[in-house]
Design a protein around this motif. Structure first.
Motif, short mmCIF file in Angstrom:
data_model
loop_
_atom_site.label_atom_id
_atom_site.label_comp_id
_atom_site.label_asym_id
_atom_site.label_seq_id
_atom_site.Cartn_x
_atom_site.Cartn_y
_atom_site.Cartn_z
N ARG A 99 -21.03 40.23 -39.83
CA ARG A 99 -21.94 39.39 -39.03
C ARG A 99 -21.82 39.72 -37.55
NH1 ARG A 99 -20.40 34.81 -41.02
NH2 ARG A 99 -18.98 34.26 -39.34
N TYR A 114 -27.23 42.08 -40.87
CA TYR A 114 -26.85 40.82 -41.50
C TYR A 114 -28.04 39.86 -41.55
CZ TYR A 114 -24.20 36.67 -42.74
OH TYR A 114 -23.73 35.55 -43.39
N GLN A 154 -16.89 39.31 -44.15
CA GLN A 154 -18.11 38.62 -43.73
C GLN A 154 -18.18 38.45 -42.21
OE1 GLN A 154 -20.44 38.17 -45.74
NE2 GLN A 154 -21.62 36.32 -45.38
N GLY A 195 -23.86 39.71 -46.59
CA GLY A 195 -22.95 40.68 -45.99
C GLY A 195 -22.91 41.98 -46.76
#
Length: 288
Positions: free
Chosen positions: A124, A131, A120, A155
């Motif tokens: 990001r 994202y 994740q 994600g």
């Protein structure tokens, strides 16, 4: 517009003026219809005109299994991505992969089986636009399907969008392809499978291998402290897990890379799905 094949009440295959197959979707457009019947164009909500018969076949199979509202929701996300990314998306690829992912995520949500996205932070950071679209997709899903998913799914959606834009240099593509072929070869002969290359489980596995190989060859491992789900998967699918052991030994020997427990878990799940579907299809062929 004449129907070539009815997939379900909402999805049919037609031929355009050049004889090319198109997948056409709309609520109830095929109700009480059969091949060669005329299709009411006012009922058509979406037309997929794909360049490859293989993609058309895979999309047809997918749409015949998934509720129409999920498909339309996925198309809303793709339309948003098309608008915001300003770059070419491989439309057939993302339509198949993203629709399949959203549907599978909904099933997992209903079964209370969330999967944490251990990449994740990287997603990001490395792909902020994708994202952001993933987060907006969660709002679209909630509005249309009345389900609020976790940010982990944003994600995963972002990764599908990245993959849909992927245009790697040829040496990298060849390296990834070679590695994927090695893994597919190990699974094929370890489990004595005759792959059904047009099946959903096979294509899901190949998609997973694509992401996995990019991480592995870049030495970007996936690691997790939570072993509980890994242990459940290992005990539930011993044949597939034994196959993953062989893959792990191959990768250590040839790529100096050791699988983490999270990677072992996902590989086991995908291999088991391929194994079961391949065996089921083989039994159907024998009966026929």
């Amino acid at each position: 517009m004449k129907i070539a094949k009815v997939l379900n009440n909402n999805v049919v295959i037609v031929h355009d003026e050049h004889g090319n197959e198109q997948v056409v979707m709309g609520r109830g457009l095929a109700f009480k219809k059969r091949a060669n019947d005329e299709l009411d164009p006012q009922l058509v909500e979406k037309t997929f005109a794909l360049k490859s018969r293989e993609l058309t076949g895979r999309l047809s199979e997918l749409l015949s299994e998934i509720p129409i509202e999920v498909v339309i929701t996925s198309e809303c996300v793709i339309a948003l991505a098309r608008q915001q990314l300003g770059s070419a998306l491989h439309e057939g690829q993302v339509a198949i992969a993203l629709t399949d992912h959203i549907h599978f995520a909904l099933v997992r949500h209903q079964q209370n089986l969330p999967i944490r996205n251990v990449l994740q932070w990287e997603i990001r950071s490395l792909y902020p636009k994708e994202y952001g679209i993933g987060l907006a997709a969660l709002d679209i899903i909630e509005k249309r399907l009345k389900v609020r998913m976790s940010d982990d799914e944003a994600g995963f959606i972002a990764l599908h969008l990245v993959n849909a834009q992927l245009d790697s240099e040829m040496p990298a593509v060849m390296h990834i392809t070679k590695f994927m072929q090695e893994i597919l070869h190990i699974v094929k002969y370890q489990l004595q499978l005759d792959y059904q290359t047009d099946s959903l489980s096979y294509n899901r596995f190949v998609t997973h291998l694509k992401f996995f190989s990019q991480r592995m060859l870049g030495k970007r491992g996936v690691y997790s402290d939570d072993e509980s789900l890994h242990d459940v998967v290992r005990d539930r699918y011993p044949q597939a897990y034994k196959c993953v052991d062989k893959i792990d030994r191959h990768i250590i020997k040839n790529y100096q890379y050791k699988l983490g427990s999270e990677e072992r878990m996902f590989l086991t799940i995908h291999i088991e799905r391929v194994r079961k579907e391949t065996l089921a299809l083989g039994e159907s062929d024998d009966e026929a």
